[in-house]
Design an enzyme around this catalytic site. Structure first.
Site, PDB file in Angstrom:
ATOM      1  N   LYS A  65      18.501  10.608  30.651  1.00 50.33           N
ATOM      2  CA  LYS A  65      19.753  11.341  30.900  1.00 50.33           C
ATOM      3  C   LYS A  65      20.789  10.509  31.665  1.00 50.33           C
ATOM      4  CE  LYS A  65      17.914  16.009  30.586  1.00 50.33           C
ATOM      5  NZ  LYS A  65      17.979  17.382  31.110  1.00 50.33           N
ATOM      6  N   ASP A 101      23.158  21.301  30.823  1.00 49.90           N
ATOM      7  CA  ASP A 101      22.117  21.800  31.727  1.00 49.90           C
ATOM      8  C   ASP A 101      22.720  22.667  32.834  1.00 49.90           C
ATOM      9  OD1 ASP A 101      19.856  20.603  30.534  1.00 49.90           O
ATOM     10  OD2 ASP A 101      20.280  18.697  31.526  1.00 49.90           O
ATOM     11  N   GLY A 128      15.793  13.545  36.338  1.00 51.49           N
ATOM     12  CA  GLY A 128      16.201  14.337  35.191  1.00 51.49           C
ATOM     13  C   GLY A 128      17.296  15.348  35.415  1.00 51.49           C
ATOM     14  N   ASN A 149      10.640  14.899  47.100  1.00 52.73           N
ATOM     15  CA  ASN A 149      10.151  14.180  45.930  1.00 52.73           C
ATOM     16  C   ASN A 149       9.020  13.262  46.368  1.00 52.73           C
ATOM     17  OD1 ASN A 149      10.641  13.581  43.009  1.00 52.73           O
ATOM     18  ND2 ASN A 149      10.876  11.498  43.803  1.00 52.73           N
ATOM     19  N   TYR A 210       9.276  24.998  30.460  1.00 51.16           N
ATOM     20  CA  TYR A 210       9.186  26.205  29.637  1.00 51.16           C
ATOM     21  C   TYR A 210       8.028  26.143  28.639  1.00 51.16           C
ATOM     22  CZ  TYR A 210      11.578  23.240  26.232  1.00 51.16           C
ATOM     23  OH  TYR A 210      11.907  22.200  25.386  1.00 51.16           O
TER      24      TYR A 210
END
Length: 262
Positions: A65, A101, A128, A149, A210
């Site tokens: 991305k 997004d 991302g 993170n 998902y």
């Protein structure tokens, strides 16, 4: 016949082909949408195929991305702001990068009626889709955003662009109203996030993943009595926005649409 792709690595979990091909059929569009696993050294050929109109549009997922930006001629305002592109269009022979997004996340939250204004948000992950989520959260006037993170430097890098971020060590848990799993932990069903969630009650657990539709992260949240949501509606809304960019059609989002992703 027009051709569209979603690229990433890994890519086999993506349900984008099912969704876009369903919408092609529903809207009588003569096109096909496929997934393609790529390495960084193959991006040059992808761009060449776009410019030669062998491909009519591309969706981008992890880990490209940000990397894809250097190949593009222009960015939309939001894609530029977050330095993240998930949709490419060819406009006047120029490759333009968009970010859908942001609107995808925002619409998925609004659908839940959960008011984020003045809420404390805890994000797990820093790659991302995370810049898009932070941008969207700020639009929705949250109070504080904590981020953690496993590689702390990646989270600290984001703080350069979003001054209201508080970077935490991995495993450290702040007081929050909503926790977002934006890591890839959970793409494989047996994966677990090594954080103790046992005291987290009356919270909102949101997983960007998902597929599978209920990660271990969401299962734990549910067992503790928390509100939970996976990334399916975010995925559908971002796909709808990309579909509109390419075809100037707002595809219908209904029970039939949602069920094809079950």
């Amino acid at each position: 016949m027009k051709k569209f792709l979603v690229i990433g690595n890994p890519i086999k979990h993506s349900l984008s082909p099912q969704l876009h091909n369903f919408w092609f059929k529903e809207n009588n569009i003569n096109a096909i949408y496929e997934s393609l696993k790529l390495d960084s050294n193959q991006l040059d050929q992808l761009i060449k195929n776009l410019k030669e109109k062998k491909i009519d549009g591309v969706n981008i997922t992890v880990p490209f991305k940000k990397e894809i930006i250097s190949y593009l001629d222009k960015l939309s305002e939001e894609a530029s702001a977050v330095q993240s592109v998930n949709t490419i269009c060819l406009e006047d022979n120029k490759l333009v990068g968009y970010n859908t997004d942001i609107v995808g996340f925002e619409l998925s939250i609004k659908e839940t009626k959960f008011d984020l204004k003045n809420k404390n948000i805890f994000i797990l992950g820093a790659g991302g889709v995370v810049p898009s989520i932070i941008y969207s959260l700020n639009k929705m006037n949250v109070s504080k955003i904590f981020i953690s993170n496993r590689t702390k430097t990646k989270a600290e890098y984001l703080k350069k662009f979003y001054k209201n971020l508080t970077v935490l060590d991995w495993g450290e848990v702040p007081d929050f109203d909503m926790i977002i799993n934006a890591t890839s932990i959970g793409l494989n069903k047996n994966e677990k996030i090594d954080i103790n969630f046992i005291t987290m009650k009356n919270k909102f657990f949101y997983d960007v993943i998902y597929n599978p539709k209920e990660t271990n992260f969401l299962q734990v949240g549910k067992k503790l009595g928390n509100k939970t949501l996976n990334g399916k509606m975010m995925f559908i809304y971002q796909a709808s926005a990309a579909f509109n960019l390419w075809h100037k059609i707002n595809p219908e989002i209904n029970e039939k649409t949602i069920k094809i992703l079950d």
